[in-house]
Motif scaffolding. Structure first.
Motif, short mmCIF file in Angstrom:
data_model
loop_
_atom_site.label_atom_id
_atom_site.label_comp_id
_atom_site.label_asym_id
_atom_site.label_seq_id
_atom_site.Cartn_x
_atom_site.Cartn_y
_atom_site.Cartn_z
N VAL A 1 40.37 -0.20 4.17
CA VAL A 1 41.33 0.41 3.26
C VAL A 1 42.68 -0.26 3.45
N VAL A 2 43.32 -0.65 2.34
CA VAL A 2 44.62 -1.32 2.39
C VAL A 2 45.59 -0.58 1.49
N ASN A 3 46.69 -0.12 2.07
CA ASN A 3 47.79 0.44 1.28
C ASN A 3 48.79 -0.68 1.03
N VAL A 4 49.17 -0.87 -0.23
CA VAL A 4 50.10 -1.95 -0.60
C VAL A 4 51.31 -1.35 -1.28
N LEU A 5 52.49 -1.79 -0.85
CA LEU A 5 53.75 -1.40 -1.50
C LEU A 5 54.30 -2.60 -2.24
#
Length: 644
Positions: free
Chosen positions: A355-359
């Protein structure tokens, strides 16, 4: 022609010994910034430092003055030479135990530190009339020191890459900070001394990254992240786990539905991504804020049991990454390839959830279509081709915590790598052009700007003059009064400077560009900075900037705003009356544009319900239309003041 004889065993041995000696050569006696062409601050004692053998005597000579000191047990030494008047060129000689170092073409003048994010970093070659500006840049008495971009979790004594002073020429000015260069060029018209410019800036950086940790500790809410930063210096793996817990707590605090998208069992509103040639999830490419991405890796027992490296490619611009619900890394930078070493026990046989959270905060961003893989210790690479799922995040919840060791978004990281090695070098003052990357938390900026000021003055002197460039206009012009993070941050800049007798504010609101975060007219910024410097650092009686509000009071059927620091009277550009004023009650919905007219040094405002208002705002938007100036062409800057 004679033939060269083979070196033989003895020759080979000597060559090897010389190679080892070169590899382990003693460091230079002088640290940077003490290089040829440097400028040393005039009229104050001159601090010089470097490295020698532990306990060794070090002799210095500069302009007929000599000093002798001894290195300490670690080999560090520092000397103080007498103050010198403006002039030069001189030669600085340093000697110790048969070693010598000579620094030529030393000028004595005024030295300025220029720092901030992309608008300070923007080079001359990207400004108005750049070709002519570069061609005319032959100023032998303006010297440039470009500090290489370098972050560090702890303060450094020396630069990782040694910068070199250079005279201002077309070749050296082309890529140098335009704001910094135009400032010195303008200032030198009135202050006829050599100018030394030190540019330490980094695109997209936050103010926390430029601030010493001891100054940040005085800012509310910073202690938990600073504790993790301290831990990171000793045990990065443990610090990552601790920071991951802080990240997850912040998400749950701010999330309306308490979901945990990093968890393997999360059943949130995941959608199947349809990759294009550019983005894994095109729907997130233009999304400003956070997005989530998820895929699965199938591993057998032999694969899962090996050490491995997760290779995610270049993510734009901040990622936080989990595998099987365990945080494994976080990085910042649109061009930075992500590579995370996975500790034993992170992977298991069967399905593994990545899982990757990207801003993304500016223009296109997200997870691009690039080769991604899991690299195993046996040399094999398992592609991470998907399929991928994604979730969007509401704009209101768009800014996650950032790891305190992250380059330009960390805490003290750029101070440690780019400013700490300069501490003690004589400065006439400092220029600061930053804030765009902190607009998401504009309410906290005043305390952080005050901490940055403390940080600078701890390193360079308690009354160091500080010139702050207020954020330029950016974004669409408003059609009605609106809440604005950009305006709130400008107000924080204004108030911090107004309370500091050793600081001055430079208004740039009117020289911004609606659709470009990096306005090209840096010549005007440099001119206004030079004017502010003349007032602040050279006792010029002319005001530092344009008209400033001193009081708002009720009068008749309206409100009267009194201004000071006016030259030759107030004037409205482009009309009979100034525009950009609002009268407000206690809420945003109560704000109304006001009719205004100039009465001497006052502006009188009228609007419906003026008797109920409690405050006056001016220029309150990301890119407002403002027309109030003095007759010398300087604008009144944006503000919010209470009505007394």
């Amino acid at each position: 022609m004679s033939r060269q004889r083979p070196a033989g065993r003895v020759g080979v041995l000597l060559i090897a010994l010389f190679a080892v000696a070169a590899t382990h050569a003693a460091p230079a006696l002088l640290d940077a910034p003490f290089t040829d062409h440097m400028v040393v601050q005039r009229d104050r004692p001159i601090a010089v430092w470097g490295a020698a053998a532990p306990g060794a005597r070090v002799d210095l000579q500069l302009a007929g003055h000599a000093q002798r000191v001894r290195a300490d047990r670690s080999g560090r030494w520092q000397a103080t030479l007498p103050a010198l008047p403006a002039g030069g060129p001189h030669v600085l000689n340093v000697a110790s135990q048969g070693r010598q170092q000579r620094v030529d073409d030393v000028l004595i003048g005024d030295v300025w530190l220029c720092s901030g994010q992309s608008n300070m970093a923007l080079p001359v070659e990207r400004t108005l009339d750049a070709r002519a500006e570069v061609a005319a840049a032959t100023h032998g008495r303006i010297r440039l020191l470009q500090i290489p971009t370098q972050d560090s979790a702890v303060p450094r004594q020396r630069f990782a890459d040694v910068p070199q002073w250079q005279p201002a020429t077309p070749d050296t000015v082309r890529g140098f900070s335009a704001t910094c260069y135009y400032f010195a060029r303008e200032l030198q018209r009135d202050v006829d001394v050599p100018m030394g410019l030190i540019n330490a800036s980094w695109n997209g950086s936050r103010i926390e990254a430029w601030t010493r940790a001891d100054a940040l500790r005085r800012v509310d809410g910073q202690a938990p992240a600073l504790a993790v930063l301290d831990q990171y210096a000793q045990d990065p793996a443990a610090a990552l786990v601790a920071w991951g817990a802080q990240w997850e707590q912040a998400w749950q605090r701010d999330s309306a539905d308490m979901r945990q998208p990093w968890r393997v069992d999360d059943t949130g509103p995941w959608q199947r991504a349809s990759p294009t040639t550019a983005w894994v999830a095109p729907a997130l490419a233009d999304h400003l804020g956070m997005g989530w991405y998820r895929t699965t890796l199938q591993l057998d027992a032999a694969q899962a049991g090996q050490p491995s490296v997760l290779e995610l490619g270049r993510i734009d611009e901040l990622d936080t990454t989990w595998i099987n619900g365990r945080i494994v890394g976080s990085s910042f930078g649109a061009g930075l390839a992500r590579r995370y070493v996975l500790p034993a026990g992170t992977l298991h046989a069967g399905a593994n959830t990545l899982v990757v959270n990207v801003l993304n905060t500016y223009r296109e961003g997200g997870l691009p279509v690039e080769p991604r893989a899991l690299g195993l210790a046996d040399g094999s690479r398992l592609p991470l081709a998907g399929p991928w799922d994604y979730q969007t995040v509401p704009a209101a919840q768009r800014m996650p915590p950032t790891a305190p060791w992250l380059s330009s978004w960390g805490m003290g990281t750029l101070h440690n790598g780019m400013v700490a090695p300069l501490a003690g070098y004589g400065l006439r003052g400092a220029l600061w052009y930053q804030g765009e990357s902190n607009t998401f938390e504009a309410g906290a900026y005043a305390a952080k700007l005050a901490a940055y000021r403390t940080s600078l003055r701890t390193s360079f002197g308690s009354t160091l003059p500080l010139l702050v460039v207020q954020l330029a206009g950016f974004g669409p012009a408003p059609l009605q009064p609106e809440a604005s993070d950009w305006a709130q941050l400008r107000e924080a800049q204004r108030r911090v400077v107004a309370a500091d007798p050793h600081a001055a504010l430079v208004v740039a609101l009117d020289i911004g560009e609606h659709d470009d975060l990096h306005p090209a007219n840096k010549q005007a910024v440099g001119q206004r900075l030079a004017r502010a410097a003349l007032h602040l650092a050279y006792a010029d009686p002319a005001p530092a900037s344009g008209p400033v509000p001193v009081q708002a009071r009720r009068g008749g059927n309206g409100v009267r705003v009194a201004f000071a620091d006016i030259e030759s009277g107030l004037v409205a550009h482009g009309g009979l009356s100034p525009v950009g004023f609002e009268l407000c009650g206690d809420t945003q919905a109560s704000c109304r544009y006001a009719q205004a007219h100039i009465d001497g040094n006052d502006v009188v405002l009228e609007a419906d319900g003026a008797g109920q208002v409690t405050r006056v705002r001016y220029g309150w938007a990301g890119s407002p239309v403002i027309t109030l100036y003095d007759r010398n062409g300087l604008p009144a800057g944006p503000f919010e003041v209470p009505i007394r």
